[in-house]
Design an enzyme around this catalytic site. Structure first.
Site, short mmCIF file in Angstrom:
data_model
loop_
_atom_site.label_atom_id
_atom_site.label_comp_id
_atom_site.label_asym_id
_atom_site.label_seq_id
_atom_site.Cartn_x
_atom_site.Cartn_y
_atom_site.Cartn_z
NE ARG A 236 -4.27 -1.51 0.19
CZ ARG A 236 -4.39 -2.61 -0.57
NH1 ARG A 236 -3.43 -2.92 -1.43
NH2 ARG A 236 -5.47 -3.37 -0.48
CD GLU A 265 -3.30 3.10 -5.16
OE1 GLU A 265 -4.29 2.38 -5.43
OE2 GLU A 265 -2.27 2.68 -4.65
CG HIS A 284 -3.48 -0.90 -6.73
ND1 HIS A 284 -3.77 -0.26 -5.55
CD2 HIS A 284 -3.46 -2.22 -6.43
CE1 HIS A 284 -3.93 -1.15 -4.59
NE2 HIS A 284 -3.75 -2.35 -5.10
#
Ligand code: GLV
Ligand code: GLV
Length: 318
Positions: A236, A265, A284
């Site tokens: 993360r 994000e 991601h």
């Protein structure tokens, strides 16, 4: 029939399991479901399948008085206030295991890509700079024989260690949640936090984001690393202090980085990290294989149905 809200269209494999068992509605727009709409949609449901983009907090629960289960379509659940859920008697579940190999592939891919400058080299080619082969063009780092440090040694960390052994790397690891472990044979060895920073040629993060790991890698830690070290983050974003990382990459405090996760994000196109050549950045996609996403969908739906049917789910978080 129980009612379920699904916060983003998940693969058919999961939705098919819900068919006929619950009445479900599903957000199918671009991007995450708008918060206002989400809070309306959950007002009459018994269960919600959430993405890592949904903040599951007291406001969420206040708006979902009937909810008994929140099934998070991710292994990480830092988007969920688990304590709050527990105090309200709401079951939380996640999707561990099925995305381990996919995520380990992305971590190892980033390691190789950052080390051997894949994306920088491709930009070089595409922009017409490749005019001849020459002996010192785009030199990277060797991987064979180097030391890989893993922070976090759960399923994903161990899967990365297996890949590293095929590349002839030496593997050490540190577990922020405790240790030292009792290691056997000549496999990966537990080391202290200081030692992993100082010894790793490659450092890859595989810990969950929580109070202990937020900001774990900051300016001080980066300065302790080898000047040519490569940092890989597929866990993360907030585990790393992104501003310090940017400055360290810019100033040569460390050599390069491979990232799949960020503070915000999607990352802003104005972010200074994007101005650097020595960072490989993915959007991601750690678990983004058809196999993993199908398995996550099946798992998220099964966990949901189990709780609604009064059974213990296979993957409880609380
Ligand atoms: C993805 O980031 C996940 O936690 O599953
Ligand atoms: C994290 O949950 C892991 O599988 O390593």
């Amino acid at each position: 029939m129980n009612k379920v809200y699904v916060c983003h269209k998940i693969p058919e494999a999961g939705l098919n399991l819900l068919n006929g068992k619950v009445e479900y509605r599903c957000w199918d727009g671009d991007g995450p479901v708008p918060r206002d709409l989400l809070l309306k949609e959950i007002s009459d449901v018994d269960g919600v399948i959430t993405m890592l983009t949904e903040k599951v907090d007291s406001e969420f629960f206040d708006n979902a008085p009937n909810v008994k289960v929140v099934s998070n379509y991710a292994v990480g659940y830092n988007n969920v206030d688990v304590e709050e859920a527990t105090s309200r008697g709401v079951k939380i579940t996640n999707t561990p295991g099925v995305l381990t190999e996919a995520t380990a592939d992305i971590a190892f891919g980033l390691l190789v890509a950052a080390s051997r400058r894949f994306t920088e080299a491709e930009r070089y080619l595409r922009s017409g700079k490749w005019t001849c082969w020459h002996p010192t063009m785009l030199l990277g780092r060797e991987i064979f024989g180097k030391t890989l440090g893993l922070i976090g040694f759960g399923r994903i960390g161990k899967a990365v260690a297996r890949r590293a052994s095929g590349f002839g790397m030496k593997v050490i690891y540190h577990t922020p949640s405790g240790g030292p472990a009792t290691d056997q044979g000549d496999g990966p060895r537990w080391v202290s936090f200081e030692e992993i920073l100082e010894k790793s040629d490659y450092l890859s993060l595989h810990c969950p984001l929580n109070d202990r790991t937020r900001g774990l890698i900051g300016k001080k830690e980066l300065e302790r690393m080898k000047p040519d070290a490569v940092l890989v983050n597929t866990s993360r974003g907030p585990v790393v202090d992104q501003t310090s990382l940017y400055e360290s990459l810019r100033d040569g405090v460390i050599g390069a980085a491979g990232l799949d996760v960020y503070d915000e994000e999607p990352i802003s196109l104005e972010d200074p990290l994007l101005s650097l050549e020595n960072v490989v950045m993915l959007p991601h996609i750690g678990s983004a294989t058809r196999e993993a996403r199908d398995a996550m969908a099946t798992m998220a739906a099964s966990n949901m149905l189990d709780v609604l049917e009064g059974k213990e789910p296979r993957n409880p978080v609380n």
